[in-house]
Design a protein around this motif. Structure first.
Motif, PDB file in Angstrom:
ATOM      1  N   THR A 123     -39.966   2.758 -20.251  1.00 13.14           N
ATOM      2  CA  THR A 123     -39.232   1.879 -19.336  1.00 13.14           C
ATOM      3  C   THR A 123     -40.126   0.852 -18.650  1.00 13.14           C
ATOM      4  OG1 THR A 123     -39.544   3.383 -17.467  1.00 13.14           O
ATOM      5  CG2 THR A 123     -37.568   3.702 -18.827  1.00 13.14           C
ATOM      6  N   GLY A 124     -41.444   1.083 -18.647  1.00 11.83           N
ATOM      7  CA  GLY A 124     -42.343   0.189 -17.926  1.00 11.83           C
ATOM      8  C   GLY A 124     -42.294   0.395 -16.431  1.00 11.83           C
ATOM      9  N   ASN A 125     -41.911   1.601 -15.984  1.00  9.92           N
ATOM     10  CA  ASN A 125     -41.795   1.885 -14.559  1.00  9.92           C
ATOM     11  C   ASN A 125     -42.893   2.838 -14.094  1.00  9.92           C
ATOM     12  OD1 ASN A 125     -39.440   0.397 -14.536  1.00  9.92           O
ATOM     13  ND2 ASN A 125     -38.115   2.173 -14.683  1.00  9.92           N
ATOM     14  N   VAL A 126     -43.433   2.583 -12.882  1.00  7.43           N
ATOM     15  CA  VAL A 126     -44.302   3.552 -12.225  1.00  7.43           C
ATOM     16  C   VAL A 126     -43.372   4.474 -11.444  1.00  7.43           C
ATOM     17  CG1 VAL A 126     -46.118   3.937 -10.519  1.00  7.43           C
ATOM     18  CG2 VAL A 126     -46.233   1.940 -12.036  1.00  7.43           C
ATOM     19  N   ARG A 127     -43.465   5.759 -11.740  1.00  9.68           N
ATOM     20  CA  ARG A 127     -42.553   6.728 -11.138  1.00  9.68           C
ATOM     21  C   ARG A 127     -43.296   7.684 -10.208  1.00  9.68           C
ATOM     22  NH1 ARG A 127     -38.515   8.241 -16.125  1.00  9.68           N
ATOM     23  NH2 ARG A 127     -37.405   6.268 -16.098  1.00  9.68           N
ATOM     24  N   TYR A 128     -42.557   8.192  -9.237  1.00 11.40           N
ATOM     25  CA  TYR A 128     -43.083   9.165  -8.280  1.00 11.40           C
ATOM     26  C   TYR A 128     -42.172  10.388  -8.291  1.00 11.40           C
ATOM     27  CZ  TYR A 128     -43.527  11.725  -3.984  1.00 11.40           C
ATOM     28  OH  TYR A 128     -43.667  12.741  -3.089  1.00 11.40           O
ATOM     29  N   ARG A 129     -42.804  11.561  -8.178  1.00 15.06           N
ATOM     30  CA  ARG A 129     -42.077  12.822  -7.983  1.00 15.06           C
ATOM     31  C   ARG A 129     -42.949  13.749  -7.159  1.00 15.06           C
ATOM     32  NH1 ARG A 129     -38.962  15.086 -13.231  1.00 15.06           N
ATOM     33  NH2 ARG A 129     -37.589  15.859 -11.600  1.00 15.06           N
ATOM     34  N   ASN A 130     -42.349  14.813  -6.660  1.00 16.16           N
ATOM     35  CA  ASN A 130     -43.148  15.851  -6.024  1.00 16.16           C
ATOM     36  C   ASN A 130     -42.602  17.214  -6.435  1.00 16.16           C
ATOM     37  OD1 ASN A 130     -41.300  17.028  -3.920  1.00 16.16           O
ATOM     38  ND2 ASN A 130     -41.344  14.919  -3.161  1.00 16.16           N
ATOM     39  N   LEU A 131     -43.475  18.179  -6.356  1.00 17.02           N
ATOM     40  CA  LEU A 131     -43.113  19.569  -6.620  1.00 17.02           C
ATOM     41  C   LEU A 131     -43.221  20.322  -5.304  1.00 17.02           C
ATOM     42  CD1 LEU A 131     -42.576  22.068  -8.449  1.00 17.02           C
ATOM     43  CD2 LEU A 131     -45.071  22.223  -8.714  1.00 17.02           C
ATOM     44  N   ASP A 132     -42.110  20.887  -4.850  1.00 20.66           N
ATOM     45  CA  ASP A 132     -42.111  21.688  -3.630  1.00 20.66           C
ATOM     46  C   ASP A 132     -42.453  23.119  -4.033  1.00 20.66           C
ATOM     47  OD1 ASP A 132     -41.584  23.217  -1.348  1.00 20.66           O
ATOM     48  OD2 ASP A 132     -40.001  21.844  -0.705  1.00 20.66           O
ATOM     49  N   THR A 133     -43.648  23.556  -3.663  1.00 21.43           N
ATOM     50  CA  THR A 133     -44.117  24.883  -4.080  1.00 21.43           C
ATOM     51  C   THR A 133     -43.422  26.018  -3.332  1.00 21.43           C
ATOM     52  OG1 THR A 133     -45.964  24.792  -2.522  1.00 21.43           O
ATOM     53  CG2 THR A 133     -46.368  24.011  -4.783  1.00 21.43           C
ATOM     54  N   SER A 134     -42.749  25.714  -2.218  1.00 21.32           N
ATOM     55  CA  SER A 134     -42.034  26.773  -1.498  1.00 21.32           C
ATOM     56  C   SER A 134     -40.733  27.149  -2.196  1.00 21.32           C
ATOM     57  CB  SER A 134     -41.766  26.369  -0.049  1.00 21.32           C
ATOM     58  OG  SER A 134     -40.839  25.294   0.000  1.00 21.32           O
ATOM     59  N   THR A 135     -40.188  26.206  -2.984  1.00 24.28           N
ATOM     60  CA  THR A 135     -38.925  26.469  -3.686  1.00 24.28           C
ATOM     61  C   THR A 135     -39.052  26.308  -5.205  1.00 24.28           C
ATOM     62  OG1 THR A 135     -38.252  24.155  -3.445  1.00 24.28           O
ATOM     63  CG2 THR A 135     -37.546  25.706  -1.710  1.00 24.28           C
ATOM     64  N   ASP A 136     -40.245  25.929  -5.671  1.00 25.33           N
ATOM     65  CA  ASP A 136     -40.484  25.668  -7.103  1.00 25.33           C
ATOM     66  C   ASP A 136     -39.492  24.666  -7.675  1.00 25.33           C
ATOM     67  OD1 ASP A 136     -42.757  27.212  -7.383  1.00 25.33           O
ATOM     68  OD2 ASP A 136     -41.626  29.026  -7.851  1.00 25.33           O
ATOM     69  N   THR A 137     -39.261  23.572  -6.922  1.00 31.28           N
ATOM     70  CA  THR A 137     -38.329  22.551  -7.394  1.00 31.28           C
ATOM     71  C   THR A 137     -38.999  21.183  -7.440  1.00 31.28           C
ATOM     72  OG1 THR A 137     -37.530  22.217  -5.133  1.00 31.28           O
ATOM     73  CG2 THR A 137     -36.270  23.730  -6.528  1.00 31.28           C
ATOM     74  N   LEU A 138     -38.602  20.399  -8.440  1.00 32.39           N
ATOM     75  CA  LEU A 138     -39.056  19.021  -8.561  1.00 32.39           C
ATOM     76  C   LEU A 138     -38.084  18.101  -7.838  1.00 32.39           C
ATOM     77  CD1 LEU A 138     -40.074  18.778 -12.315  1.00 32.39           C
ATOM     78  CD2 LEU A 138     -41.576  18.435 -10.343  1.00 32.39           C
ATOM     79  N   SER A 139     -38.633  17.079  -7.218  1.00 30.10           N
ATOM     80  CA  SER A 139     -37.791  16.069  -6.581  1.00 30.10           C
ATOM     81  C   SER A 139     -37.165  15.184  -7.656  1.00 30.10           C
ATOM     82  CB  SER A 139     -38.629  15.203  -5.641  1.00 30.10           C
ATOM     83  OG  SER A 139     -39.533  14.405  -6.393  1.00 30.10           O
ATOM     84  N   ALA A 140     -36.233  14.369  -7.235  1.00 30.94           N
ATOM     85  CA  ALA A 140     -35.659  13.368  -8.135  1.00 30.94           C
ATOM     86  C   ALA A 140     -36.737  12.347  -8.488  1.00 30.94           C
ATOM     87  CB  ALA A 140     -34.482  12.674  -7.448  1.00 30.94           C
ATOM     88  N   VAL A 141     -36.569  11.680  -9.614  1.00 34.90           N
ATOM     89  CA  VAL A 141     -37.487  10.616 -10.022  1.00 34.90           C
ATOM     90  C   VAL A 141     -37.206   9.383  -9.172  1.00 34.90           C
ATOM     91  CG1 VAL A 141     -38.158   9.070 -11.903  1.00 34.90           C
ATOM     92  CG2 VAL A 141     -37.647  11.471 -12.386  1.00 34.90           C
ATOM     93  N   VAL A 142     -38.281   8.790  -8.609  1.00 35.02           N
ATOM     94  CA  VAL A 142     -38.170   7.562  -7.828  1.00 35.02           C
ATOM     95  C   VAL A 142     -39.012   6.500  -8.521  1.00 35.02           C
ATOM     96  CG1 VAL A 142     -38.655   6.463  -5.615  1.00 35.02           C
ATOM     97  CG2 VAL A 142     -37.843   8.822  -5.676  1.00 35.02           C
ATOM     98  N   THR A 143     -38.457   5.322  -8.731  1.00 40.67           N
ATOM     99  CA  THR A 143     -39.208   4.215  -9.315  1.00 40.67           C
ATOM    100  C   THR A 143     -39.897   3.452  -8.194  1.00 40.67           C
ATOM    101  OG1 THR A 143     -37.710   4.030 -11.188  1.00 40.67           O
ATOM    102  CG2 THR A 143     -39.045   2.094 -10.664  1.00 40.67           C
TER     103      THR A 143
END
Length: 187
Positions: free
Chosen positions: A16-36
Motif C-alpha cells: 500500500t505504500g503506507n507507514v503503519r503503527y500498531r501496539n501489543l498490549d501485553t496485559s491482554t495479549d491483544t493487538l491494536s487496530a492498524v493506524v496509517t
C-alpha cells in the motif's frame, strides 16, 4: 499513558505504500487496530519509533534514497499522527535511531545518525520549539556509514551512552570497529 504494558511498533507496508503503527498490549495479549501514520509512499525505506518520557510517540520514516522523509508525533497513544519539523542534517535518506531524551522537557527525544557527509551525529529534538540541534560525535567515518546500526542508552543522570555497531561483514566501516561514546549532558 499505557501503564508500561504496551509494545509499540511501526512498519512500512510495501503493497500500500503506507507507514503503519500498531501496539501489543501485553496485559491482554491483544493487538491494536492498524493506524496509517504516513500514506502513499513510493520510496519505502525504514522506520524508527520511540516513546518519550511523557508518553508521546515519535516516528521517523527514512527512504533508502533521496525521497521524502517523515517525522511524526502522536500524543494520543498512536491513534493519530501529525507532521513535525524534519532534521535537515545531511540528506533525508539517513537512518535515524530514535530514543527518549533526558531533558527537562519530558517530550524531547534524541536521535543518532550517520549524516552521509562523514559525520556520526547525535541529534536532539526540542519538542516545545519543534527544532533539532545536531552535535558531531565523530567526523570522518565515511559517507557510507548511513547503513550502520545504532543503539542509544540513557540514564537518569542526563548522560547519554551511544554505541555504534560497525558491520565489517557488509564493508560499511572496515576501518572503524564497533565504538562506544559517552556524552555528558550538563544542562
Amino acid at each position: 499513558g499505557d501503564a508500561g504494558t504496551k509494545i509499540h511498533f511501526s512498519y512500512v507496508n510495501q503493497t500500500t505504500g503506507n507507514v503503519r503503527y500498531r501496539n501489543l498490549d501485553t496485559s491482554t495479549d491483544t493487538l491494536s487496530a492498524v493506524v496509517t501514520a504516513v500514506a502513499g509512499l513510493t520510496v519505502f525505506g525504514g522506520v524508527s519509533l520511540t516513546k518519550s518520557r511523557n508518553a508521546s510517540l515519535y516516528l521517523y520514516h527514512f527512504p533508502p534514497s533521496n525521497g521524502n522523509s517523515h517525522f511524526m508525533r502522536s500524543v494520543d497513544g498512536g491513534a493519530t499522527w501529525g507532521d513535525l519539523t524534519k532534521n535537515t542534517n545531511g540528506s533525508p535518506a539517513h537512518t535515524y535511531k530514535l530514543s527518549p531524551g533526558m531533558e527537562a522537557d519530558q517530550s524531547d527525544i534524541y536521535a543518532v545518525t550517520a549524516d552521509g557527509v562523514g559525520n556520526f551525529t547525535l541529534c536532539w529534538y526540542d519538542s516545545s520549539l519543534n527544532t533539532w540541534t545536531n552535535t558531531t560525535i565523530e567526523a570522518g567515518v565515511t559517507a557510507n556509514a548511513s547503513g550502520a546500526l545504532f543503539e542509544i542508552v540513557t540514564n537518569g543522570t542526563i548522560s547519554i551512552t551511544v554505541y555504534m555497531k560497525g558491520t565489517n561483514c557488509c564493508s560499511l566501516w572496515p576501518d572503524k570497529p564497533s565504538r562506544a561514546y559517552k556524552i555528558a549532558k550538563t544542562s
